[in-house]
Scaffold this active site. Structure first.
Site, PDB file in Angstrom:
ATOM      1  N   GLU C  33       0.664  -1.362   0.146  1.00 27.14           N
ATOM      2  CA  GLU C  33       0.034   0.089   0.058  1.00 27.14           C
ATOM      3  C   GLU C  33       0.869   1.231   0.105  1.00 27.14           C
ATOM      4  O   GLU C  33       1.922   1.411   0.705  1.00 27.14           O
ATOM      5  CB  GLU C  33      -0.903  -0.176   1.106  1.00 27.14           C
ATOM      6  CG  GLU C  33      -1.639   1.327   1.584  1.00 27.14           C
ATOM      7  CD  GLU C  33      -2.689   1.736   0.336  1.00 27.14           C
ATOM      8  OE1 GLU C  33      -3.489   0.959  -0.087  1.00 27.14           O
ATOM      9  OE2 GLU C  33      -2.305   3.066  -0.063  1.00 27.14           O
ATOM     10  N   HIS C  51     -25.364  -2.189   0.326  1.00 26.10           N
ATOM     11  CA  HIS C  51     -26.433  -2.171  -0.419  1.00 26.10           C
ATOM     12  C   HIS C  51     -27.270  -3.355  -0.565  1.00 26.10           C
ATOM     13  O   HIS C  51     -26.638  -4.616  -0.266  1.00 26.10           O
ATOM     14  CB  HIS C  51     -26.036  -1.965  -1.807  1.00 26.10           C
ATOM     15  CG  HIS C  51     -25.784  -0.306  -2.147  1.00 26.10           C
ATOM     16  ND1 HIS C  51     -26.567   0.614  -2.132  1.00 26.10           N
ATOM     17  CD2 HIS C  51     -24.436   0.281  -2.433  1.00 26.10           C
ATOM     18  CE1 HIS C  51     -25.841   1.717  -2.195  1.00 26.10           C
ATOM     19  NE2 HIS C  51     -24.563   1.494  -2.513  1.00 26.10           N
ATOM     20  N   VAL C 176       4.080   0.345  -5.588  1.00 27.74           N
ATOM     21  CA  VAL C 176       4.269  -0.398  -6.684  1.00 27.74           C
ATOM     22  C   VAL C 176       4.474   0.289  -7.994  1.00 27.74           C
ATOM     23  O   VAL C 176       3.748   1.228  -8.544  1.00 27.74           O
ATOM     24  CB  VAL C 176       3.295  -1.498  -7.029  1.00 27.74           C
ATOM     25  CG1 VAL C 176       3.380  -2.398  -8.230  1.00 27.74           C
ATOM     26  CG2 VAL C 176       3.058  -2.370  -5.764  1.00 27.74           C
ATOM     27  N   LYS C 253     -26.911   6.350  -8.098  1.00 30.88           N
ATOM     28  CA  LYS C 253     -28.122   5.865  -7.265  1.00 30.88           C
ATOM     29  C   LYS C 253     -28.657   7.296  -6.522  1.00 30.88           C
ATOM     30  O   LYS C 253     -29.576   6.984  -5.720  1.00 30.88           O
ATOM     31  CB  LYS C 253     -27.697   5.012  -6.171  1.00 30.88           C
ATOM     32  CG  LYS C 253     -27.209   3.788  -6.506  1.00 30.88           C
ATOM     33  CD  LYS C 253     -26.698   2.821  -5.316  1.00 30.88           C
ATOM     34  CE  LYS C 253     -26.176   1.492  -5.958  1.00 30.88           C
ATOM     35  NZ  LYS C 253     -24.968   1.733  -6.325  1.00 30.88           N
ATOM     36  N   ARG C 316     -15.075   7.817  -7.413  1.00 34.55           N
ATOM     37  CA  ARG C 316     -15.416   6.726  -7.833  1.00 34.55           C
ATOM     38  C   ARG C 316     -14.612   6.052  -9.051  1.00 34.55           C
ATOM     39  O   ARG C 316     -14.533   6.977  -9.942  1.00 34.55           O
ATOM     40  CB  ARG C 316     -16.867   6.468  -8.411  1.00 34.55           C
ATOM     41  CG  ARG C 316     -17.994   7.073  -7.341  1.00 34.55           C
ATOM     42  CD  ARG C 316     -19.281   7.259  -7.882  1.00 34.55           C
ATOM     43  NE  ARG C 316     -20.248   7.941  -7.093  1.00 34.55           N
ATOM     44  CZ  ARG C 316     -20.509   8.981  -7.161  1.00 34.55           C
ATOM     45  NH1 ARG C 316     -19.925   9.933  -7.616  1.00 34.55           N
ATOM     46  NH2 ARG C 316     -21.617   9.544  -6.183  1.00 34.55           N
ATOM     47  N   CYS C 406     -11.134  13.493  23.367  1.00 39.87           N
ATOM     48  CA  CYS C 406     -12.039  14.205  22.329  1.00 39.87           C
ATOM     49  C   CYS C 406     -13.481  14.430  23.093  1.00 39.87           C
ATOM     50  O   CYS C 406     -14.160  13.285  23.420  1.00 39.87           O
ATOM     51  CB  CYS C 406     -12.234  13.122  21.359  1.00 39.87           C
ATOM     52  SG  CYS C 406     -13.940  13.410  20.291  1.00 39.87           S
ATOM     53  N   CYS C 408     -16.251  15.778  21.913  1.00 42.99           N
ATOM     54  CA  CYS C 408     -17.428  15.532  21.235  1.00 42.99           C
ATOM     55  C   CYS C 408     -17.938  14.188  21.201  1.00 42.99           C
ATOM     56  O   CYS C 408     -19.151  14.030  21.507  1.00 42.99           O
ATOM     57  CB  CYS C 408     -17.403  16.244  19.797  1.00 42.99           C
ATOM     58  SG  CYS C 408     -16.705  17.764  19.851  1.00 42.99           S
ATOM     59  N   CYS C 447     -16.770  19.831  16.893  1.00 37.54           N
ATOM     60  CA  CYS C 447     -15.525  20.554  17.017  1.00 37.54           C
ATOM     61  C   CYS C 447     -14.663  20.415  15.707  1.00 37.54           C
ATOM     62  O   CYS C 447     -13.845  21.144  15.632  1.00 37.54           O
ATOM     63  CB  CYS C 447     -14.982  20.914  18.360  1.00 37.54           C
ATOM     64  SG  CYS C 447     -13.690  19.728  18.602  1.00 37.54           S
TER      65      CYS C 447
HETATM   66  C1  LIG Z   1     -18.615   8.877  -3.436  1.00 34.83           C
HETATM   67  C2  LIG Z   1     -18.685   7.356  -3.323  1.00 34.83           C
HETATM   68  C3  LIG Z   1     -19.706   6.619  -2.770  1.00 34.83           C
HETATM   69  C4  LIG Z   1     -19.816   5.306  -2.701  1.00 34.83           C
HETATM   70  N1  LIG Z   1     -20.558   4.598  -2.050  1.00 34.83           N
HETATM   71  C5  LIG Z   1     -20.662   3.359  -1.926  1.00 34.83           C
HETATM   72  C6  LIG Z   1     -21.723   2.567  -0.995  1.00 34.83           C
HETATM   73  O1  LIG Z   1     -22.522   3.288  -0.399  1.00 34.83           O
HETATM   74  N2  LIG Z   1     -21.587   1.223  -1.024  1.00 34.83           N
HETATM   75  C7  LIG Z   1     -20.892   0.607  -1.600  1.00 34.83           C
HETATM   76  O2  LIG Z   1     -20.973  -0.631  -1.696  1.00 34.83           O
HETATM   77  N3  LIG Z   1     -19.891   1.121  -2.286  1.00 34.83           N
HETATM   78  C8  LIG Z   1     -19.804   2.588  -2.307  1.00 34.83           C
HETATM   79  N4  LIG Z   1     -18.718   3.080  -3.121  1.00 34.83           N
HETATM   80  C9  LIG Z   1     -17.635   2.277  -3.860  1.00 34.83           C
HETATM   81  C10 LIG Z   1     -16.763   1.748  -2.812  1.00 34.83           C
HETATM   82  O3  LIG Z   1     -16.195   2.803  -2.048  1.00 34.83           O
HETATM   83  C11 LIG Z   1     -15.569   1.477  -3.686  1.00 34.83           C
HETATM   84  O4  LIG Z   1     -15.980   0.291  -4.447  1.00 34.83           O
HETATM   85  C12 LIG Z   1     -14.553   0.735  -2.743  1.00 34.83           C
HETATM   86  O5  LIG Z   1     -14.166   1.493  -1.541  1.00 34.83           O
HETATM   87  C13 LIG Z   1     -13.105   0.253  -3.519  1.00 34.83           C
HETATM   88  O6  LIG Z   1     -12.325  -0.198  -2.936  1.00 34.83           O
HETATM   89  P1  LIG Z   1     -10.860  -0.571  -3.239  1.00 34.83           P
HETATM   90  O7  LIG Z   1     -10.183  -1.309  -2.132  1.00 34.83           O
HETATM   91  O8  LIG Z   1     -11.076  -1.226  -4.599  1.00 34.83           O
HETATM   92  O9  LIG Z   1     -10.128   1.051  -3.574  1.00 34.83           O
HETATM   93  P2  LIG Z   1      -9.183   1.746  -2.489  1.00 34.83           P
HETATM   94  O10 LIG Z   1      -9.852   1.984  -1.318  1.00 34.83           O
HETATM   95  O11 LIG Z   1      -9.008   2.971  -3.357  1.00 34.83           O
HETATM   96  O12 LIG Z   1      -7.995   1.009  -2.599  1.00 34.83           O
HETATM   97  C14 LIG Z   1      -7.082   0.710  -3.430  1.00 34.83           C
HETATM   98  C15 LIG Z   1      -5.652   1.155  -2.396  1.00 34.83           C
HETATM   99  O13 LIG Z   1      -4.557   1.119  -3.347  1.00 34.83           O
HETATM  100  C16 LIG Z   1      -3.459   1.936  -3.272  1.00 34.83           C
HETATM  101  N5  LIG Z   1      -2.632   1.958  -4.356  1.00 34.83           N
HETATM  102  C17 LIG Z   1      -2.996   2.760  -5.460  1.00 34.83           C
HETATM  103  N6  LIG Z   1      -1.902   2.411  -6.433  1.00 34.83           N
HETATM  104  C18 LIG Z   1      -1.035   1.766  -5.693  1.00 34.83           C
HETATM  105  C19 LIG Z   1       0.497   1.502  -5.894  1.00 34.83           C
HETATM  106  N7  LIG Z   1       0.910   2.114  -7.119  1.00 34.83           N
HETATM  107  N8  LIG Z   1       1.066   0.855  -5.227  1.00 34.83           N
HETATM  108  C20 LIG Z   1       0.649   0.643  -3.704  1.00 34.83           C
HETATM  109  N9  LIG Z   1      -0.796   1.100  -3.550  1.00 34.83           N
HETATM  110  C21 LIG Z   1      -1.449   1.464  -4.458  1.00 34.83           C
HETATM  111  C22 LIG Z   1      -4.420   2.869  -2.897  1.00 34.83           C
HETATM  112  O14 LIG Z   1      -3.584   3.951  -2.152  1.00 34.83           O
HETATM  113  C23 LIG Z   1      -5.491   2.579  -2.177  1.00 34.83           C
HETATM  114  O15 LIG Z   1      -5.429   2.457  -0.854  1.00 34.83           O
HETATM  115  C24 LIG Z   1     -18.814   4.441  -3.227  1.00 34.83           C
HETATM  116  C25 LIG Z   1     -17.660   5.212  -3.955  1.00 34.83           C
HETATM  117  C26 LIG Z   1     -17.627   6.677  -3.931  1.00 34.83           C
HETATM  118  C27 LIG Z   1     -16.635   7.160  -4.470  1.00 34.83           C
END
Ligand SMILES: Cc1cc2nc3c(=O)[nH]c(=O)nc-3n(C[C@H](O)[C@H](O)[C@H](O)COP(=O)(O)OP(=O)(O)OC[C@H]3O[C@@H](n4cnc5c(N)ncnc54)[C@H](O)[C@@H]3O)c2cc1C
Ligand SMILES: Cc1cc2nc3c(=O)[nH]c(=O)nc-3n(C[C@H](O)[C@H](O)[C@H](O)COP(=O)(O)OP(=O)(O)OC[C@H]3O[C@@H](n4cnc5c(N)ncnc54)[C@H](O)[C@@H]3O)c2cc1C
Ligand code: SF4
Lengths: 406, 117, 493
Positions: C33, C51, C176, C253, C316, C406, C408, C447
């Site tokens: 990470e 969901h 990476v 949504k 997203r 904290c 609050c 706060c």
């Molecule tokens: C506005 C919004 C609302 C949403 N609402 C919902 C919801 O209500 N319900 C739901 O189910 N989903 C929701 N989602 C979707 C959900 O948040 C995501 O699908 C999910 O968090 C994705 O997780 P991830 O682990 O794939 O991505 P991330 O959490 O982004 O994890 C990827 C990780 O990879 C790391 N990384 C990237 N490049 C490198 C590299 N080169 N080397 C090392 N590390 C790297 C990043 O730092 C990051 O920590 C929402 C998304 C958004 C943006």
């Protein structure tokens, strides 16, 4: 042990209340959230405290220590790091305060409460600043505690939001320690601070942007620049006047709000114009036996007034405890007339001399303050400066209206 | 050279006009009382300010302790005072009122602590 | 022989995959990470809803449709096993116009096809009873009782802690930069800290998954960031008891209204398409926030002008065709888990099992279950939330549990010290306020830290043995100060 008066908050207002209540023969306990007594004063290292109350100009910590020493010499008990979780009113003469403290949870029983927990600062989210969430955005109090309690320099180039005394005092502290304050931004068309503090801008060559608003922050890890714009007379951004200012720190000094969350759960009435509770001239809230003073009542620019309110609340709280309540009254509401933003107390009874604290909405020169039938000439009234007037018993009328007119 | 100074002696806030030539005051106008005049003259010729800062302390309640000057100091000396103080490190306990610098730069004031450390 | 598996990305998806794979004896799982703590990517800023699974068209988005429903069911177990704060409040998808009702029937049918249990349409009267305070224009709703909410950044932390307990290795602040492939097989990854050999590389890099994929020569998809903004209100401003959705549009949504896990009214998100190179643009905008407020008031008219305590934005990772991209690629050992947009949080646990099945089925790996695997993880005890007697015992055993920092959210020094211990447990190197915030909730109240942030920073400085000014808000580059109070004066000498 059942106390007569428990004081919640050991800042200047609370310490003054406790001392007074003790002197009046009450059994008193002070509860303080922090690890030390004195409240915000410990981090206000500038002079300007006690000019009215003591006739002496002290720094915040010096002023506080006078009260702390008195509390110690009178052996008034206090608990530090004491966090009030909940207050319950069981009976008019039995209030339960639920506490978390390093010695364990505790329920404290008391007949009356003086609530003096101070205020909290408005932060950037509340005043509508958008953009990146990065480090370098501090409330004035945060920066003050970083610098003057913990010895940390927050940044090099600082933009300050708000030209009130707190913002100006921080502008001086930052400049003295070698930072460049690149500007003070004020929403209103006039500065918010006292004249003696506005000198700070001249001393350190700090531009003052009146009728301006900070809109947005840009940065990666840390603030890099801040967008501001001019506003019209309604406080709305004038399109096309936006511009970016380079800085690494944004200091928010956008005012304080009485911190009355613990009281809100008691269902007491809050005055939206002060943010604090509605009180009668005994500084008693709408919950019998719950008194309030200092910045929890109304934001005071002077510690002297906070202390004065504390003493009054402390005295009345003992009276409440000893007499099983304060006398019933046919209260006279204090009505707000023209150019009065807020006034304390909200109810008076006409049987005593009272002190009114009020704030104007707009600055006026050669003003007349009208209280009931009486006129007071005041050369300059500004919203920055809280007005304090003593009203003699015989000048109290029913109805009673307060007005600031040119 | 003409200066317009907002008087801070009382809340009236007269905007006092001071005119100087070759470092000498030739006129003062727009003040409503002698206290204001006196202040304006001093503000032009030798402005002084209260001074406050913090000094590092080892083993104290906080990492720094607050200090002030026992009297006002000339405005132009404030920066050098903070420079002097930046080299001071105290050892706790330090009671409030302890002299940290005695008569620094011959300013006839002391720098003293204002809270316990 | 053991198989080295490297997961790129410590978000909710990478964490969930790691937890599932940690059950097997012959897998040596590493998470890489780039940020200084886990869960700070897309998984940090989202709506945090679990969901129901009625919204994803199984024809167009088969993976989303199946993984969302499975994920919802799995979360109901995971939140208990891992002690993740949650509320299962159910959701109402609100019809404001007559044509919306028709759309809701379509959603209902889709939900039935996807296997979503317990859904039904409710009429105006029942709706008003199910949710007092709702807009009077609301003519009906689709009621989905299985919709839940979790504390999403804390969920990633919880899963990672459990994965680490079960032998997963985590490398923070490690980016990476390249992936070595030879003879059509993955060999390992290149990072500034050196080369790490690996037999399997799982790309769960969130917004950056397209860039990671390109490192093995696969550039058939690009991800576009789509911003969503939110507002959170102070306690005392009433929120709904259920999650309120408008009738959805094809793009999103819609702007929802909810009382989040911490008890605050929360509204958002809007949907703003961004340029491809704006993957770190998490800035809130005045227009965006206005749009959110307007949208939310259509469902929940009582939202006042004042009382906002926080605004934030999330991005997203939008895949080209809308569906998740989860598959073993031609480069042997390389698995893409990309385009994980909403409902990615919901789907994450199911994605974990899906990837395990890919290892078995597509890579032909034989997975040997561990004899001993720890399913549970304990959360940091919330002192304010436990019964009085228990709280008293905790405080008597350790007085720091009796010192609230904290104000609050009533979080004690002891809980903050627990958080620091947890940070160290997963090798967080740089102390930050956010790491404490996402483990305890401190600084997230009314706060926003103005009472407690400096004191928390002081504790972090002590525990990490660094000067206070080196403590950060959210990792290197966001230090709280520039040096000690005298540093500018000394420099100029
Ligand atoms: C506005 C919004 C609302 C949403 N609402 C919902 C919801 O209500 N319900 C739901 O189910 N989903 C929701 N989602 C979707 C959900 O948040 C995501 O699908 C999910 O968090 C994705 O997780 P991830 O682990 O794939 O991505 P991330 O959490 O982004 O994890 C990827 C990780 O990879 C790391 N990384 C990237 N490049 C490198 C590299 N080169 N080397 C090392 N590390 C790297 C990043 O730092 C990051 O920590 C929402 C998304 C958004 C943006
Ligand atoms: C930056 C700044 C500069 C100022 N400069 C001047 C000046 O030059 N001259 C002047 O006269 N005045 C000045 N003031 C104003 C003056 O400091 C205030 O009016 C005064 O401190 C108010 O006192 P208080 O006791 O009401 O509140 P505080 O000093 O804020 O004390 C409140 C106390 O209550 C405690 N508390 C809070 N919640 C709880 C709880 N739930 N349970 C227990 N304890 C609790 C807090 O920890 C704190 O110790 C300044 C104020 C600020 C912010
Ligand atoms: S000149 Fe005199 S009257 Fe005018 S502001 Fe100064 S002190 Fe007040």
């Amino acid at each position: 042990m059942i106390y007569d008066v428990v004081v919640i908050g050991g800042g200047p207002a609370g310490l003054a209340a406790a001392i007074k209540a003790h002197e009046e023969g009450g059994k008193v306990l002070i509860l303080e959230q922090a690890e030390y007594l004195g409240g915000i004063l410990q981090q206000c290292i500038h002079p300007g405290f006690g000019i009215h109350y003591l006739g002496e100009d002290l720094t915040g910590p010096e002023f506080a220590s006078l009260f702390i020493e008195k509390v110690r010499s009178l052996n008034i008990p206090y608990i530090l790091s004491a966090h009030v979780m909940k207050i319950e009113i069981m009976l008019p003469l039995a209030k339960k305060i639920q506490l978390i403290a390093p010695k364990g949870t505790k329920d404290i029983e008391t007949k009356a409460i003086v609530y003096t927990a101070g205020a909290r600062e408005k932060h950037g989210f509340e005043i509508g600043i958008t953009g990146d969430r990065v480090s370098g955005i501090y409330t004035a109090g945060e920066a003050q505690s970083l610098m003057d309690l913990y010895g940390v320099m927050p940044g090099k180039r600082v933009l300050i939001v708000g030209s009130g005394d707190v913002g100006l005092i921080m502008a001086r502290r930052l400049s003295l320690e070698g930072a460049r304050v690149v500007g003070v931004v004020e929403l209103m068309p006039y500065p918010g601070g006292l004249a003696r503090n506005l000198v700070i801008l001249r001393d350190f060559n700090i531009p003052l942007y009146l009728s301006h608003r900070v809109l947005e922050v840009h940065g990666r890890g840390r603030v890099e620049r801040v967008k501001m714009a001019r506003v019209n007379s309604k406080g709305k951004t004038i399109p096309g006047t936006e511009r970016w200012i380079e800085c690494d720190t944004l200091l928010i000094s956008a005012g304080l709000v009485p911190d009355v969350r613990v009281l809100e759960s008691l269902g007491i009435r809050i005055d939206p114009s002060t943010g604090g509770p509605v009180v009668n001239e005994f500084l008693e809230t709408t919950a019998p036996g719950v008194f309030v003073a200092g910045n929890s009542l109304v934001i005071n620019d002077l510690v002297d007034y906070a202390v004065e309110q504390g003493e009054r609340a402390g005295m009345q709280a003992v009276r409440y405890a000893k007499n099983g309540g304060l006398p019933s009254m046919n209260w006279i509401p204090v009505e707000k007339g023209g150019n009065v933003r807020c006034v304390i107390p909200h109810y008076i009874n006409g049987e005593n001399e009272v002190i009114l604290y009020l704030r104007a909405r707009k600055p006026v020169k050669d003003a007349t303050l009208v209280t009931g039938k009486k006129m007071h000439k005041i050369p300059v009234v500004t919203p920055a400066e809280m007005l304090r007037v003593k009203i003699k018993k015989e000048d109290i009328t029913r109805p009673f209206k307060v007005e600031v007119s040119p | 050279m003409k200066y317009a100074l907002t008087c801070i002696v009382c809340p009236l806030g007269c905007v006092i006009e001071v005119e100087i030539k070759n470092g000498e005051i030739i006129s003062v106008a727009n003040y409503k009382c002698p206290r204001g005049k006196e202040w304006a003259i001093e503000e032009i010729l030798s402005p002084v300010r209260p001074f406050m800062s913090v000094v590092r302390v080892i083993g104290g309640i906080f990492p720094v302790v607050s200090v002030k000057s026992t009297g006002p100091v000339p405005k132009e000396n404030m920066k050098d005072l903070t420079k002097l103080l930046s080299n001071v490190v105290l050892q706790a306990p330090v009671p409030a009122g302890t002299v940290v610098l005695h008569n620094p730069m011959g300013l006839k004031v002391d720098i003293v602590t204002t809270r316990d450390a | 022989m053991s198989i080295r598996v490297t997961i790129v990305g410590g978000g909710i998806v990478g964490a969930s995959i790691a937890r599932v794979l940690s059950r097997y004896e012959n897998l040596k799982v590493h998470i890489i990470e780039k940020m200084s703590d886990v869960g700070w990517g897309v998984s940090k800023a989202n709506t945090a809803l679990i969901h129901g699974g009625y919204d994803d068209d199984p024809q167009k988005y088969p993976l989303r449709a199946s993984l969302c429903v499975k994920g919802n069911r799995l979360w109901q177990k995971w939140v208990k096993d891992l002690e993740i704060p949650h509320v299962w409040s159910g959701a109402l998808i609100i019809a404001l116009q007559n044509e919306d009702i028709k759309h809701l029937s379509t959603l209902l049918e889709r939900g039935i096809r996807n296997g979503v249990p317990e859904m039904r349409l409710v009429e105006k009267e029942e709706l008003q009873a199910l949710q007092p305070g709702i807009a009077s224009e609301a003519t009906g709703a689709l009621y989905v009782p299985t919709v839940g909410q979790i504390a999403s950044p804390r969920a990633t932390v919880a899963i990672i802690e459990n994965a680490v307990k079960n032998g997963v290795k985590i490398h923070l602040e490690t980016e990476v930069q390249g992936i070595k492939v030879s003879d059509g097989e993955v060999k390992g990854i290149q990072t500034p800290r050196g080369f790490m050999e690996s037999d399997v590389v799982i790309n769960a890099a969130g917004l950056y998954a397209d860039e990671i994929s390109r490192m093995v020569g696969l550039d058939y998809f690009t991800l576009r960031p789509r911003k969503g903004e939110y507002l959170i209100y102070r306690h005392g401003i009433p929120g709904p008891t259920r999650v309120l959705f408008p009738t959805p549009t094809p793009k999103s949504k819609g702007i929802i209204v909810t009382t989040e896990v911490g008890g605050h009214l929360m509204i958002g998100p809007n949907a703003q398409d961004m340029e491809r190179d704006e993957k770190d643009n998490l800035a809130t905008t005045e227009e965006g926030l206005k749009e959110v407020l307007q949208g939310a008031r259509k469902l929940w008219p009582g939202i006042p002008d004042r009382g906002v305590i926080r605004t934030f934005a999330g991005l997203r990772p939008e895949p080209p065709n809308g569906d998740f991209i989860i598959r073993a690629e031609e480069v042997w050992g390389f698995i893409n888990v990309a385009g994980i947009r909403s409902p990615g949080l919901t789907s994450a646990p199911a994605i974990g099992y899906f990837v395990r099945d890919i290892l078995r089925r597509d890579l032909g790996l034989k997975l040997v279950p561990k004899r001993r695997w720890y399913p549970r993880r304990r959360d940091i005890t919330r002192i304010a939330a436990i019964p009085d007697a228990q709280r008293d015992r905790k405080i008597r055993a350790r007085s720091e549990y009796g010192q609230v920092i904290c104000r609050c959210n009533h979080i004690t020094k002891g809980e903050i010290l627990d958080a620091v211990e947890r940070m160290k447990y997963i090798n967080v190197k740089t102390p930050s306020i956010d790491s404490v915030k996402f483990r305890t909730g401190a600084t997230s109240g009314e706060c926003q830290g103005s009472f407690c942030m400096v004191r928390i920073a002081m504790l972090l400085a002590q525990e990490y043995g660094v000067p206070l000014w080196n403590v950060t808000l959210k990792g290197p580059g966001s230090e709280l100060g520039i040096g000690d109070i005298n540093s500018l004066r000394r420099e100029k000498k």
